[in-house]
Design an enzyme around this catalytic site. Structure first.
Site, PDB file in Angstrom:
ATOM      1  N   CYS A 130     -11.592  11.785   5.854  1.00 41.07           N
ATOM      2  CA  CYS A 130     -12.351  12.415   6.672  1.00 41.07           C
ATOM      3  C   CYS A 130     -12.259  13.921   6.635  1.00 41.07           C
ATOM      4  CB  CYS A 130     -11.799  12.127   8.317  1.00 41.07           C
ATOM      5  SG  CYS A 130     -11.559  10.354   8.457  1.00 41.07           S
ATOM      6  N   TYR A 136     -14.191  -1.977   4.185  1.00 41.51           N
ATOM      7  CA  TYR A 136     -13.199  -1.439   4.813  1.00 41.51           C
ATOM      8  C   TYR A 136     -12.378  -2.355   5.599  1.00 41.51           C
ATOM      9  CZ  TYR A 136     -10.553   2.786   6.642  1.00 41.51           C
ATOM     10  OH  TYR A 136      -9.875   3.904   6.860  1.00 41.51           O
ATOM     11  N   HIS A 192      -6.247   0.753   7.408  1.00 41.98           N
ATOM     12  CA  HIS A 192      -5.968   1.705   8.563  1.00 41.98           C
ATOM     13  C   HIS A 192      -5.955   1.347   9.748  1.00 41.98           C
ATOM     14  CE1 HIS A 192      -6.841   4.735   4.657  1.00 41.98           C
ATOM     15  NE2 HIS A 192      -5.483   4.561   4.883  1.00 41.98           N
ATOM     16  N   ASP A 251      -0.176   6.451   5.823  1.00 42.46           N
ATOM     17  CA  ASP A 251      -0.700   6.601   4.543  1.00 42.46           C
ATOM     18  C   ASP A 251      -0.612   8.207   4.187  1.00 42.46           C
ATOM     19  OD1 ASP A 251      -2.269   6.140   2.046  1.00 42.46           O
ATOM     20  OD2 ASP A 251      -4.023   5.915   3.067  1.00 42.46           O
TER      21      ASP A 251
END
Ligand code: ADP
Ligand code: SF4
Length: 691
Positions: free
Chosen positions: A30, A171, A174, A266
């Site tokens: 991001c 995806y 997360h 992470d």
């Protein structure tokens, strides 16, 4: 020439139908720019491609309006209208010689849909899990919803191909992707063929992978990003489960991207993790698939990278933060100059861009997010406009960055530092618990300056206005930093004198960092700064055996570190260490033997006994030199001086990142400062209106 020991890092690696030219892989990350700032995103990614990353990916790209993460600003591929913005990024990455990847995301339980207002969809009916606890619940998806999701995902794959991407991610990592929520017992309570057994819970992931492979039809590689251990959960995905998942689905995608837990697990700060800390989660998984594997670990050491490959842990050196701090990291290893790498310090200021929905910034790399709008580049500098000499006073992060950047522009630079060490606040703060890696801010700049013949520096050189005026400098940068206030002024008390003070010994962070310690055994810290300093000093003093009470008006300790994703760790560390926490509490008065406090909600008063207090409040610029030089303006012309400017904390105290950025800005704008500009001195993305 590169060291042959690093040759392995430059081997080409096939990923399904495409070939990565080396093992350097910028994983999706991001940046607070996303769909709002497509040109800025494209240029930021292009610079990484220039710097040698074989694969450069987008941030997560929302695939459909029924799952969006407003107010966060990620990429969007909701419909064809989004293709040009994404194609711009893919094109720029291609022009710079790399493969472009896109991470398709259906956030489901993690998207509050504040923009679209439609009900979020998830495996089970649960409140959304985005950090802000919005009063929004997701509804349980029906079979028809799942069929819709699969179709929307296929459409997003098709659009990705039309935008020119070489690699498409499914995806499931997360806790940000629907496939993850379906996989996890924590969120999937279904009793149909998509719930219950692990085989059923992985059904959606299998379907999305198979759909994507089919849709891509060999025209792009398919990657899968998957959470390999929900470290924080009692009932989440665990190692045994993920081994079974890779065992069953391992050969479907062309590449696996393994991540632990959530994004917080992470991208851990250096205060709480070292390089390669993710090895413990990822080691051994590669053996379960014949497909290449990428993983991250804040890798900045080529030796560690080589070990990851040689020991069969990873095939690709994944990076978000190290590629932000140094977009040219691969090129520098390849060119045999790893000492020039601008190593990430693990502060997570980059993450705050996403959390505050503002363009990404980086402590180490001030050009991050400025590539398009200001034309800054991490390695290239505009040549000087004239043969001039510049004096930079103060060798903290701002002074070091200004001196280095001016030197790279070709100016003759003199850097004068009062103390016996270079580095200013960074030299001091990096000695605090957990902040050792921050010294890299100084190390990098000193390393660069040592290669420049036109930058000289002097230690123990306390510059007065007379000294500064005497030597015929054309420009003077006053980078003399700031000092922590002693009068309690910050956010709670905004006027000096508002907090009555008795005879209690009062110290500031500057005192503590310079080695002063209170006499007594119990110390109260008033943290009205609310970032890391109060918590770090509590940790330090507690480790030295003091009883410590930490008082803060915020409901959480070190509250702003929510934006660096470390608040929960800081709070846990202080609680475990036995620091007494007084949250939602302000200091109303300093007594002779303690503090009078008040509840920030009710005003109810209380007291804390202490033998000394540390005030972590606001800072004041140390700008005496600036004031004196300004007062003597009539002498400038006769001495050849044309400009004097405060830089960094001496202008206004802020983060280290802000000081570095201001040092760069000073150097960039030396001949044409924009402080008085009537128009915006950087480019913006503006919506074009039809009428
Ligand atoms: P910043 O974050 O803006 O770089 P710092 O506080 O880290 O600021 O660094 C300021 C540096 O300036 C410190 O190392 C300090 O010793 C030095 N300094 C302050 N005043 C003078 C002066 N008059 N002459 C030379 N150096 C100075
Ligand atoms: Fe690393 Fe800090 Fe830069 Fe992020 S902001 S890339 S953590 S140095």
């Amino acid at each position: 020439m590169r060291d042959p020991a690093y040759d392995v890092l430059f081997e080409p690696v096939p990923i399904g139908p495409v070939v990565a030219k080396n093992r350097f892989f910028q994983v999706p990350h991001c940046n607070g720019m996303g769909y709002r700032d497509p040109r800025a995103c494209a240029e930021m990614r292009a610079v990484k491609a220039q710097g040698g990353w074989a694969v450069v990916c987008t941030e997560e790209a929302e695939i459909h309006y029924t799952s969006e993460v407003t107010p966060y600003i990620e990429a969007r591929i909701w419909d064809d209208a989004d293709i040009p913005a994404l194609a711009l990024m893919a094109d720029r990455v291609h022009q710079c010689g790399s493969l472009a990847g896109i991470e398709l995301a259906y956030n489901g339980l993690d998207g509050s849909n504040l923009h679209s207002r439609v009900a979020p969809q998830a495996p089970s009916a649960l409140p959304v899990i985005s950090g802000s606890s919005h009063p929004v619940q997701a509804r349980a998806m029906t079979r028809r919803d799942i069929a819709n999701l699969r179709r929307w995902h296929r459409q997003a794959v098709d659009r990705s191909l039309r935008a020119g991407f070489d690699l498409v991610y499914v995806y499931s990592g997360h806790s940000l992707g629907a496939a993850h929520h379906f996989l996890s017992r924590r969120y999937n309570h279904r009793s149909d063929e998509y719930g219950g057994s692990l085989h059923n819970r992985m059904r959606l992931l299998r379907e999305l992978l198979e759909d994507t492979v089919e849709e891509a039809a060999g025209r792009a590689a398919v990657a899968c990003r998957v959470t390999v251990d929900e470290t924080m959960c009692r009932d989440g995905i665990d190692r045994a489960e993920i081994e079974e998942v890779i065992g069953e689905l391992g050969e479907i995608p062309d590449l696996w991207d393994f991540v632990p837990g959530t994004w917080e697990d992470d991208s851990v700060t250096s205060r709480f993790s070292a390089e390669a800390h993710e090895e413990q989660w990822v080691r051994g998984l590669k053996a379960l698939t014949s497909k290449p594997v990428v993983g991250v670990g804040r890798f900045t050491s080529p030796d560690t990278m080589v070990r990851m490959i040689r020991q069969g842990i990873l095939d690709f050196i994944g990076a978000a933060r190290p590629s932000i701090a140094d977009p040219y990291l691969p090129a520098k290893i390849e060119q045999g100059r790893p000492e020039d790498i601008r190593e990430c310090i693990g502060c997570n200021i980059c993450v705050t861009g996403d959390y505050t929905m503002s363009p990404i910034r980086c402590t180490q790399n001030p050009s991050m997010g400025e590539e398009w709008r200001r034309g800054w580049h991490p390695e290239r500098y505009r040549p000087r406009h004239a043969d001039e000499r510049v004096l930079v006073v103060g060798a903290g992060p701002a002074g070091l960055e200004a001196a280095m950047s001016l030197g790279k522009r070709g100016y003759q630079v003199t850097l004068a530092e009062r103390s016996r060490t270079l580095g200013g606040r960074v030299a001091s703060e990096s000695r605090l618990p957990g902040l050792a890696e921050w010294i890299r801010v100084v190390d990098y700049r000193l390393g660069q300056i040592s290669q420049l013949d036109n930058v000289e520096h002097y230690l123990e050189s306390d510059m007065t206005a007379d000294d500064a005026l005497d030597h015929g400098f054309a420009h003077i940068a006053v980078a003399t930093g700031s000092a922590w206030r002693r009068d309690g002024v910050a956010r709670w008390h905004t006027r000096a004198g508002a907090m009555p003070t008795g005879t209690l010994e009062l110290l500031t962070p500057d005192d503590i960092m310079s080695g002063t310690r209170p006499q007594g055994g119990r110390i109260a810290i008033f943290d009205d700064d609310r970032y890391y300093m109060g918590g770090v000093l509590a940790e330090l003093l507690r480790s030295e055996g003091y009883d410590v009470a930490l008082v803060t008006p915020e409901p959480l300790v070190s509250a702003w570190t929510v934006n660096t994703m470390e608040q929960h760790r800081i709070q846990a560390r202080l609680m475990e260490a036995g620091v007494e926490l007084h949250t939602s509490t302000a200091v109303s008065a300093v007594l002779d033997d303690g503090l009078r406090t008040e509840c920030v909600f009710t005003g109810r008063e209380s007291r804390i006994d202490a033998a000394a207090a540390v005030l972590v409040t606001a800072r004041l610029p140390v700008d005496g030199l600036l004031q004196e030089l300004s007062a003597r303006r009539d002498e400038w012309t006769g001495r050849g001086l044309t400009s004097v400017r405060a830089v960094g904390d001496a202008l206004t105290p802020g983060t280290i990142a802000a000081a570095v950025w201001d040092g760069r800005r000073y150097a960039e704008e030396l001949e044409a400062p924009t402080d008085d500009a009537d128009s915006t001195p950087y480019l913006r993305e503006l919506t074009a209106l039809d009428r």
